[in-house]
Design a protein around this motif. Structure first.
Motif, PDB file in Angstrom:
ATOM      1  N   LEU A  92      23.780  38.465  50.025  1.00  0.00           N
ATOM      2  CA  LEU A  92      24.373  38.040  51.301  1.00  0.00           C
ATOM      3  C   LEU A  92      25.098  36.710  51.137  1.00  0.00           C
ATOM      4  O   LEU A  92      26.213  36.533  51.654  1.00  0.00           O
ATOM      5  N   LEU A  93      24.477  35.770  50.436  1.00  0.00           N
ATOM      6  CA  LEU A  93      25.079  34.456  50.243  1.00  0.00           C
ATOM      7  C   LEU A  93      26.348  34.557  49.402  1.00  0.00           C
ATOM      8  O   LEU A  93      27.365  33.921  49.720  1.00  0.00           O
ATOM      9  N   MET A  94      26.315  35.362  48.363  1.00  0.00           N
ATOM     10  CA  MET A  94      27.510  35.555  47.535  1.00  0.00           C
ATOM     11  C   MET A  94      28.638  36.187  48.346  1.00  0.00           C
ATOM     12  O   MET A  94      29.813  35.806  48.226  1.00  0.00           O
ATOM     13  N   SER A  95      28.305  37.159  49.176  1.00  0.00           N
ATOM     14  CA  SER A  95      29.326  37.810  49.995  1.00  0.00           C
ATOM     15  C   SER A  95      29.930  36.836  50.999  1.00  0.00           C
ATOM     16  O   SER A  95      31.138  36.856  51.250  1.00  0.00           O
ATOM     17  N   ALA A  96      29.091  35.966  51.582  1.00  0.00           N
ATOM     18  CA  ALA A  96      29.593  34.958  52.511  1.00  0.00           C
ATOM     19  C   ALA A  96      30.497  33.954  51.789  1.00  0.00           C
ATOM     20  O   ALA A  96      31.526  33.534  52.326  1.00  0.00           O
ATOM     21  N   LEU A  97      30.124  33.583  50.576  1.00  0.00           N
ATOM     22  CA  LEU A  97      30.970  32.671  49.794  1.00  0.00           C
ATOM     23  C   LEU A  97      32.327  33.309  49.513  1.00  0.00           C
ATOM     24  O   LEU A  97      33.372  32.656  49.635  1.00  0.00           O
ATOM     25  N   ARG A  98      32.328  34.581  49.155  1.00  0.00           N
ATOM     26  CA  ARG A  98      33.594  35.268  48.903  1.00  0.00           C
ATOM     27  C   ARG A  98      34.478  35.239  50.150  1.00  0.00           C
ATOM     28  O   ARG A  98      35.708  35.093  50.055  1.00  0.00           O
ATOM     29  N   ASP A 104      41.712  32.780  44.905  1.00  0.00           N
ATOM     30  CA  ASP A 104      41.441  32.661  43.473  1.00  0.00           C
ATOM     31  C   ASP A 104      39.944  32.629  43.192  1.00  0.00           C
ATOM     32  O   ASP A 104      39.443  33.306  42.288  1.00  0.00           O
ATOM     33  N   ALA A 105      39.206  31.841  43.980  1.00  0.00           N
ATOM     34  CA  ALA A 105      37.760  31.747  43.790  1.00  0.00           C
ATOM     35  C   ALA A 105      37.049  32.983  44.335  1.00  0.00           C
ATOM     36  O   ALA A 105      36.062  33.450  43.769  1.00  0.00           O
ATOM     37  N   SER A 106      37.577  33.518  45.434  1.00  0.00           N
ATOM     38  CA  SER A 106      36.997  34.722  46.027  1.00  0.00           C
ATOM     39  C   SER A 106      36.995  35.874  45.032  1.00  0.00           C
ATOM     40  O   SER A 106      36.006  36.618  44.915  1.00  0.00           O
ATOM     41  N   THR A 110      33.640  38.373  43.500  1.00  0.00           N
ATOM     42  CA  THR A 110      33.517  39.822  43.681  1.00  0.00           C
ATOM     43  C   THR A 110      32.704  40.516  42.586  1.00  0.00           C
ATOM     44  O   THR A 110      31.873  41.380  42.894  1.00  0.00           O
ATOM     45  N   PRO A 111      32.875  40.191  41.291  1.00  0.00           N
ATOM     46  CA  PRO A 111      32.081  40.876  40.269  1.00  0.00           C
ATOM     47  C   PRO A 111      30.579  40.674  40.396  1.00  0.00           C
ATOM     48  O   PRO A 111      29.808  41.440  39.817  1.00  0.00           O
ATOM     49  N   ILE A 143      28.700  44.504  54.481  1.00  0.00           N
ATOM     50  CA  ILE A 143      28.469  43.284  53.710  1.00  0.00           C
ATOM     51  C   ILE A 143      29.291  43.249  52.431  1.00  0.00           C
ATOM     52  O   ILE A 143      29.952  42.256  52.128  1.00  0.00           O
ATOM     53  N   LEU A 144      29.292  44.331  51.659  1.00  0.00           N
ATOM     54  CA  LEU A 144      29.839  44.292  50.305  1.00  0.00           C
ATOM     55  C   LEU A 144      31.334  44.552  50.226  1.00  0.00           C
ATOM     56  O   LEU A 144      32.015  43.980  49.368  1.00  0.00           O
ATOM     57  N   GLU A 145      31.862  45.424  51.068  1.00  0.00           N
ATOM     58  CA  GLU A 145      33.289  45.728  50.984  1.00  0.00           C
ATOM     59  C   GLU A 145      34.118  44.496  51.362  1.00  0.00           C
ATOM     60  O   GLU A 145      33.710  43.701  52.215  1.00  0.00           O
ATOM     61  N   PRO A 146      35.283  44.311  50.744  1.00  0.00           N
ATOM     62  CA  PRO A 146      36.113  43.133  51.030  1.00  0.00           C
ATOM     63  C   PRO A 146      36.431  43.002  52.518  1.00  0.00           C
ATOM     64  O   PRO A 146      36.866  43.959  53.161  1.00  0.00           O
TER      65      PRO A 146
END
Length: 255
Positions: A92-98, A104-106, A110-111, A143-146
């Motif tokens: 969840l935290l990684m998805s929120a960061l993306r 560029d960072a987003s 994703t991986p 959550i996971l899809e862009p």
């Protein structure tokens, strides 16, 4: 018969990479972390990140605990016996960061969420963490899809099952907190998660041995209830297709 038990420390860059493919089995309890647990994890991480004086690689390491897996040594497929709450919340935290980072960072985040499929190679998208069957489609689509996580603000959370409600509330919490952190802070947090945060993965190919390991380890977060333990013991002892039948009945009762 000799049962092999393997334990090793991994950075999150390896945990959410090609070495593991986490799956939550049907006998697992629902996702149970409340907002206070999710926020406590973020506060711990920011305590380090916001007081940094140098590069991410020089920051003190953060230990996220131990996960217990049913896993063959050289096979990434990993059935999670203990560690669902942490693996899901970190996702969840990684998805929120993306969602809050610039493109560029987003793209670099994703991986950690999935390995994109390729028509040329004939491969399908492989998600790093897959929840129980009853929640996984929701987890992927919301959550996971862009771009999906940004849409949860529009959902009527009161209409969702408890586990999906918690996923959304914790995701919204992370979005709100990260939006106030600023780009530099979010970049640093993402780097800190990948490079300096660690989990110990203890794995065995034998479910019975994994349960013995699980029984002697303490889990940070919410303690298991008697119902959680009973569910794990009963469903974990069943074989397919009987396990799926009774998992469906149990999950319906949990809603």
């Amino acid at each position: 018969m000799k049962v092999e038990i393997h334990g090793e420390q991994y950075a999150l860059a390896d945990i959410f990479g090609g070495k593991f493919a986490f799956r939550m089995p049907r006998y697992q309890r629902p996702y149970s972390w409340e907002e206070q647990h999710a926020e406590e994890l973020l506060d711990d991480l920011l305590q380090v990140v916001l007081h940094r004086t140098g590069d991410v690689k020089d920051l003190p390491p953060y230990f996220l605990g131990t996960i217990v897996l049913v896993k063959e040594r050289d096979d990434p497929a990993s059935e999670v016996v203990d560690g669902q709450q942490r693996l899901t919340t970190i996702t969840l935290l990684m998805s929120a960061l993306r969602a809050v980072l610039p493109q560029d960072a987003s793209d670099e985040v994703t991986p950690f969420l999935y390995e994109k499929g390729s028509q040329i190679k004939g491969t399908t998208t492989h998600y790093r963490v897959m929840l129980r069957k009853v929640d996984n489609d929701f987890f992927v689509k919301r959550i996971l899809e862009p771009g999906a996580i940004n849409q949860i603000r529009k959902l009527n959370l009161g209409d969702l099952p408890d586990s999906q409600d918690r996923l959304c509330r914790n995701a919204k919490l992370y979005l709100k907190r990260l939006e106030t952190l600023g780009e530099e802070g979010c970049r640093c947090l993402a780097g800190y998660l990948a490079q300096r945060c660690y989990l110990v993965a203890v794995s065995t190919p034998d479910l019975e041995s994994a349960w013995r390991i699980f029984s002697v380890l303490n889990e940070r977060g919410m303690n298991l209830t008697h119902a959680d333990i009973l569910k794990s013991e009963i469903l974990g002892s069943m074989k397919e297709p009987v396990q799926s039948k009774y998992a469906d009945l149990w999950e319906h009762a949990e809603r």
